[in-house]
Design a protein around this motif. Structure first.
Motif, PDB file in Angstrom:
ATOM      1  N   LEU A   1     -13.328  15.116   6.144  1.00 56.14           N
ATOM      2  CA  LEU A   1     -12.820  14.372   4.983  1.00 56.14           C
ATOM      3  C   LEU A   1     -13.067  12.872   5.112  1.00 56.14           C
ATOM      4  N   SER A   2     -13.285  12.249   3.985  1.00 57.95           N
ATOM      5  CA  SER A   2     -13.252  10.783   3.948  1.00 57.95           C
ATOM      6  C   SER A   2     -12.607  10.360   2.632  1.00 57.95           C
ATOM      7  N   LEU A   3     -12.188   9.129   2.602  1.00 55.95           N
ATOM      8  CA  LEU A   3     -11.493   8.615   1.433  1.00 55.95           C
ATOM      9  C   LEU A   3     -12.416   8.678   0.212  1.00 55.95           C
ATOM     10  N   SER A   4     -11.931   9.255  -0.866  1.00 55.50           N
ATOM     11  CA  SER A   4     -12.755   9.295  -2.076  1.00 55.50           C
ATOM     12  C   SER A   4     -12.638   7.963  -2.799  1.00 55.50           C
ATOM     13  N   ARG A   5     -13.562   7.745  -3.714  1.00 56.95           N
ATOM     14  CA  ARG A   5     -13.539   6.497  -4.477  1.00 56.95           C
ATOM     15  C   ARG A   5     -12.226   6.340  -5.249  1.00 56.95           C
ATOM     16  N   GLY A   6     -11.772   7.448  -5.853  1.00 55.37           N
ATOM     17  CA  GLY A   6     -10.541   7.395  -6.634  1.00 55.37           C
ATOM     18  C   GLY A   6      -9.334   7.089  -5.762  1.00 55.37           C
TER      19      GLY A   6
ATOM     20  N   SER B   1      -9.365   5.512  -2.905  1.00 51.48           N
ATOM     21  CA  SER B   1      -9.461   4.127  -2.470  1.00 51.48           C
ATOM     22  C   SER B   1      -8.992   3.182  -3.582  1.00 51.48           C
ATOM     23  N   THR B   2      -9.431   3.464  -4.792  1.00 52.17           N
ATOM     24  CA  THR B   2      -9.020   2.646  -5.934  1.00 52.17           C
ATOM     25  C   THR B   2      -7.515   2.670  -6.115  1.00 52.17           C
ATOM     26  N   TRP B   3      -6.934   3.857  -5.953  1.00 54.72           N
ATOM     27  CA  TRP B   3      -5.486   4.005  -6.108  1.00 54.72           C
ATOM     28  C   TRP B   3      -4.756   3.175  -5.039  1.00 54.72           C
ATOM     29  N   LEU B   4      -5.221   3.256  -3.804  1.00 52.88           N
ATOM     30  CA  LEU B   4      -4.577   2.498  -2.724  1.00 52.88           C
ATOM     31  C   LEU B   4      -4.743   0.993  -2.937  1.00 52.88           C
ATOM     32  N   ARG B   5      -5.944   0.586  -3.354  1.00 54.24           N
ATOM     33  CA  ARG B   5      -6.203  -0.844  -3.551  1.00 54.24           C
ATOM     34  C   ARG B   5      -5.455  -1.390  -4.760  1.00 54.24           C
ATOM     35  N   GLY B   6      -5.366  -0.587  -5.785  1.00 50.69           N
ATOM     36  CA  GLY B   6      -4.860  -1.124  -7.047  1.00 50.69           C
ATOM     37  C   GLY B   6      -3.390  -0.873  -7.315  1.00 50.69           C
ATOM     38  N   ASN B   7      -2.794   0.048  -6.547  1.00 43.21           N
ATOM     39  CA  ASN B   7      -1.433   0.477  -6.866  1.00 43.21           C
ATOM     40  C   ASN B   7      -0.413  -0.623  -6.556  1.00 43.21           C
ATOM     41  N   MET B   8       0.692  -0.539  -7.239  1.00 45.83           N
ATOM     42  CA  MET B   8       1.831  -1.410  -6.981  1.00 45.83           C
ATOM     43  C   MET B   8       2.838  -0.571  -6.196  1.00 45.83           C
ATOM     44  N   PHE B   9       3.097  -0.984  -4.930  1.00 44.49           N
ATOM     45  CA  PHE B   9       4.083  -0.275  -4.134  1.00 44.49           C
ATOM     46  C   PHE B   9       5.298  -1.162  -3.962  1.00 44.49           C
ATOM     47  N   TYR B  10       6.463  -0.645  -4.276  1.00 40.97           N
ATOM     48  CA  TYR B  10       7.703  -1.432  -4.208  1.00 40.97           C
ATOM     49  C   TYR B  10       7.506  -2.784  -4.881  1.00 40.97           C
ATOM     50  N   GLY B  11       6.831  -2.774  -6.018  1.00 41.38           N
ATOM     51  CA  GLY B  11       6.680  -3.998  -6.788  1.00 41.38           C
ATOM     52  C   GLY B  11       5.626  -4.959  -6.274  1.00 41.38           C
ATOM     53  N   LYS B  12       4.925  -4.579  -5.220  1.00 39.78           N
ATOM     54  CA  LYS B  12       3.943  -5.511  -4.654  1.00 39.78           C
ATOM     55  C   LYS B  12       2.532  -4.966  -4.846  1.00 39.78           C
ATOM     56  N   ARG B  13       1.615  -5.827  -5.305  1.00 43.51           N
ATOM     57  CA  ARG B  13       0.214  -5.425  -5.417  1.00 43.51           C
ATOM     58  C   ARG B  13      -0.509  -5.752  -4.122  1.00 43.51           C
ATOM     59  N   GLN B  14      -1.606  -5.044  -3.917  1.00 43.14           N
ATOM     60  CA  GLN B  14      -2.431  -5.314  -2.729  1.00 43.14           C
ATOM     61  C   GLN B  14      -1.645  -5.190  -1.429  1.00 43.14           C
TER      62      GLN B  14
ATOM     63  N   SER C   1       6.884  10.910  -0.215  1.00 42.60           N
ATOM     64  CA  SER C   1       6.159  10.273   0.891  1.00 42.60           C
ATOM     65  C   SER C   1       4.680  10.630   0.864  1.00 42.60           C
ATOM     66  N   ASN C   2       4.325  11.663   0.094  1.00 50.94           N
ATOM     67  CA  ASN C   2       2.939  12.145   0.126  1.00 50.94           C
ATOM     68  C   ASN C   2       2.059  11.354  -0.854  1.00 50.94           C
ATOM     69  N   CYS C   3       1.072  10.626  -0.328  1.00 53.41           N
ATOM     70  CA  CYS C   3       0.239   9.760  -1.175  1.00 53.41           C
ATOM     71  C   CYS C   3      -0.584  10.563  -2.177  1.00 53.41           C
ATOM     72  N   ARG C   4      -1.127  11.687  -1.716  1.00 52.39           N
ATOM     73  CA  ARG C   4      -1.971  12.497  -2.584  1.00 52.39           C
ATOM     74  C   ARG C   4      -1.181  12.980  -3.802  1.00 52.39           C
ATOM     75  N   ILE C   5       0.037  13.450  -3.530  1.00 51.94           N
ATOM     76  CA  ILE C   5       0.872  13.976  -4.617  1.00 51.94           C
ATOM     77  C   ILE C   5       1.394  12.824  -5.480  1.00 51.94           C
ATOM     78  N   ALA C   6       1.724  11.698  -4.846  1.00 53.87           N
ATOM     79  CA  ALA C   6       2.154  10.525  -5.622  1.00 53.87           C
ATOM     80  C   ALA C   6       1.065  10.129  -6.614  1.00 53.87           C
ATOM     81  N   MET C   7      -0.181  10.143  -6.129  1.00 49.12           N
ATOM     82  CA  MET C   7      -1.323   9.781  -6.981  1.00 49.12           C
ATOM     83  C   MET C   7      -1.510  10.810  -8.088  1.00 49.12           C
ATOM     84  N   LYS C   8      -1.502  12.089  -7.707  1.00 52.59           N
ATOM     85  CA  LYS C   8      -1.764  13.178  -8.641  1.00 52.59           C
ATOM     86  C   LYS C   8      -0.685  13.257  -9.719  1.00 52.59           C
ATOM     87  N   ARG C   9       0.576  13.056  -9.313  1.00 54.97           N
ATOM     88  CA  ARG C   9       1.698  13.220 -10.253  1.00 54.97           C
ATOM     89  C   ARG C   9       2.195  11.891 -10.800  1.00 54.97           C
TER      90      ARG C   9
END
Lengths: 429, 429
Positions: free
Chosen positions: A77-82, A84-97, A222-230
């Protein structure tokens, strides 16, 4: 109408992969990984699988070939483009990047390092050795693979309707839990059940059921994949591996005594708000808080992960009060061995006195007790850092049944951290 | 992968039809229809819907427009080529060509006749008038449409996961029943639950669960469509409408007294084996058996459909013994108000003394009691022949709560058939 393409596609799988994404992992692993990548990138660590439920003989249940296929698949496995985009662009606890560009570049190029697998006494010895930021990412997929292969081994002999009823029962059971939790005003609860889930699809179902059943009360997974998907919040802060490895690297008892605070000093620089959560129990909560530097009292909250949870929270409240902090402005996160009764009890006891939040794990995503005899009951499997740069790691926690490390080192740590008598609590999952 | 074609197809339905086939009906309706088509084709009858559970206000729950759409859809159905082939070519109870070519030709050309629908006092008055062999085929689809529209009305407000858990609970409940029935050696049981099913898809699920869970013990279904689809035996013999209409047509009390036997004399000519099953309770089991001609004692068995079932079976056993027959060679079919407890009890009591078989209806295909409050609980809806050639029909049965017809006619029938005191039994479904 039969969808021929889907059917052919399904039949062409070499295996049915359990972990299909590098971010099918706990969010805090990525947060910690970034911290390690920045602060301790050169450390060599060994992680090892430990089955605390020795009666579950994994090597008898799970075919070694299937296990290797699954682990090999994780390595592909390697990080997919989507992703990576989600991790780079997401706002976690109100903080970007949240994730820095240098870390993301490294992560995008990452493949997980090799594993070492042997059978001994009906168990698998599964270890991972290498660079800390790489090896640490094996923990969650390794656990998830073993848990799900065990589920599959048990399910293999069941008929189609027997299976459907099995899941019907598990769904009913979870929904009844959710209906009870609905009754708790001001509840905040998250899914922390990735590592010991029954299966990926089941965890995904559980998360969606929580979303529908609890609405805003369900604060994320806690699951990033599911957080992204849902499209929900990814939740997490930090774990025992940081103080364990920092402590193993300490050159003297004095450095050892400071190691757990050094971890949080490094963390303090990078994070604020909901990420500033103290995990105080690695070498005993009492001593940790007693000796804590003052800047730690300004942190947002504390996570209680071993020992008697009510007692741990009372200790924290007393500590905040003694240091002049207002406990009602502080967050207590309970995350150890939770099920509905315990959640109700703790919520009743602490609601209003502190901000309370729950990280609900195995009994959310793997409560199959009694549904196929006890052959699907969850069990206590962990994957831990056991050494760093050749030195053994130690964990004491607030429950001697969760202690880890060579006896001489455990004794030394108890002395250094001033840990006295501890009450043993049974570890189920 | 999304199957775009399926999705577009689903979204293009004008309605989601409840009854999608003319053979989504009980097998015995077709057997009786053939008999009527041969023996009484010129009779004009009226069938009428009767909701014995007046607290379920169907006209408040179900939209009239939706009901009309569903009934209109049933009128648009005709026998498909595959269904016709299945009926013509199938072996029923070991016999080929159960359906004669002249009947099949008529059936292939059939469309159901018009219906008459009105609202009154929160209920629907739904009646069908016309040629007996045509009108009689409305009974099952009319009931199935109303039952399922009621289910849909209740389900409409529920969330996706709430729905999934509702079905999970219903599945779990049925599976627990099946697991109990597995314990009964030599059990023979069939699905008789078409008319008051929760929905078509649910009945289909129940039948498949019975297949997997009970294996050979599950002997078939009364539903022709499901029997065809799942490749299992279609089960059934005859029902009250035959003696009710024959009796209404009788020109004198003497002819009336003979009418129920005339029905079976016509039936005797056409059928043998498992189709020669006496349904004795239309005008009281005791009197029917007492006055029965000797050739009826040679029939294969008896179906108990009202009154206390154990008492009915004991009456039949005494009757066979008195007429020199060996009860252990005779079949008793229980089909009234069955659920697992009753099945276990009757099986225990009669297993070994007679051949026993069960036709399990509403509590197999519609046990949603307590799953959405009681808003999905099954209720007592029937669709009966109420007149023939302008004369009212009468049913007494072995339970006065199931009696039907104008009071004066009921009194006359009681006199003619020598029916005395009857014990009332509550009718739930």
């Amino acid at each position: 109408m039969v969808d021929i393409a889907t059917r052919v596609h399904n039949h062409n799988w070499k295996i049915d992969p359990i972990v299909r994404s590098l971010i099918d992992t706990d969010f805090y692993k990525l947060l910690m990984c970034q911290s390690v990548f920045r602060n301790k990138p050169e450390t060599t660590v060994t992680f090892s699988l430990i089955n605390r439920s020795t009666s579950v003989r994994l090597a008898d249940l799970i075919d070694e070939g299937e296990l290797r296929e699954q682990l090999d698949h994780v390595r592909s496995l390697s990080l997919s483009r989507g992703e990576s985009t989600w991790l780079r662009g997401n706002m976690f606890y109100g903080k970007r990047q949240m994730f820095r560009p240098d870390f993301m570049e490294w992560f995008e190029a990452l493949r997980l390092p090799p594993y070492h697998l042997e059978k001994r006494d009906g168990q698998y010895e599964l270890t991972f050795e290498g660079s800390w930021p790489e090896v640490m990412l094996w923990e969650i997929p390794a656990l998830a693979v073993l848990m799900e292969l065990r589920s599959r081994a048990v399910l293999k002999g069941m008929g189609k309707f027997e299976l459907q009823v099995l899941y019907a029962r598990a769904m009913t059971r979870l929904w009844e839990k959710i209906e009870r939790l609905k009754g708790l005003e001001t509840l905040k609860i998250a899914d922390f059940g990735t590592r010991r889930r029954h299966s990926f699809l089941w965890q995904d179902w559980c998360v969606q059921a929580m979303q529908e059943g609890l609405g805003q009360t369900f604060i994320g997974t806690s699951n990033c994949r599911i957080a992204m998907k849902r499209d929900i919040e990814a939740i997490g802060t930090n774990a025992h591996e940081l103080p364990m490895v920092y402590s193993a690297l300490a050159e003297s008892d004095a450095e050892l005594a400071q190691a757990p605070y050094q971890v949080l000093a490094d963390w303090h620089e990078e994070h604020d708000g909901n990420l500033r959560i103290i995990l105080p129990d690695t070498y005993g909560t009492e001593g940790f808080l007693r000796n804590a530097p003052d800047w730690l009292t300004t942190w947002t909250g504390i996570r209680i992960d071993s020992g008697d949870p009510a007692q741990g929270a009372e200790t924290a409240i007393r500590w905040w009060k003694a240091r002049g902090e207002d406990p009602t402005q502080k967050l207590v996160i309970f995350s150890d061995g939770l099920d509905v009764e315990k959640i109700e009890e703790l919520h009743r006891q602490f609601h209003g006195r502190v901000k309370v939040s729950f990280g609900w794990g195995t009994m959310l995503t793997n409560d199959f007790r009694g549904l196929a005899g006890d052959r699907l009951a969850p069990f206590s499997l962990v994957c831990k850092a056991v050494s760093a740069n050749g030195r053994p790691t130690v964990k004491l926690s607030d429950n001697p049944n969760k202690a880890m490390g060579p006896p001489a080192e455990i004794a030394r740590y108890k002395r250094v951290f001033g840990v006295g008598e501890q009450k043993a609590v049974e570890v189920v999952v």
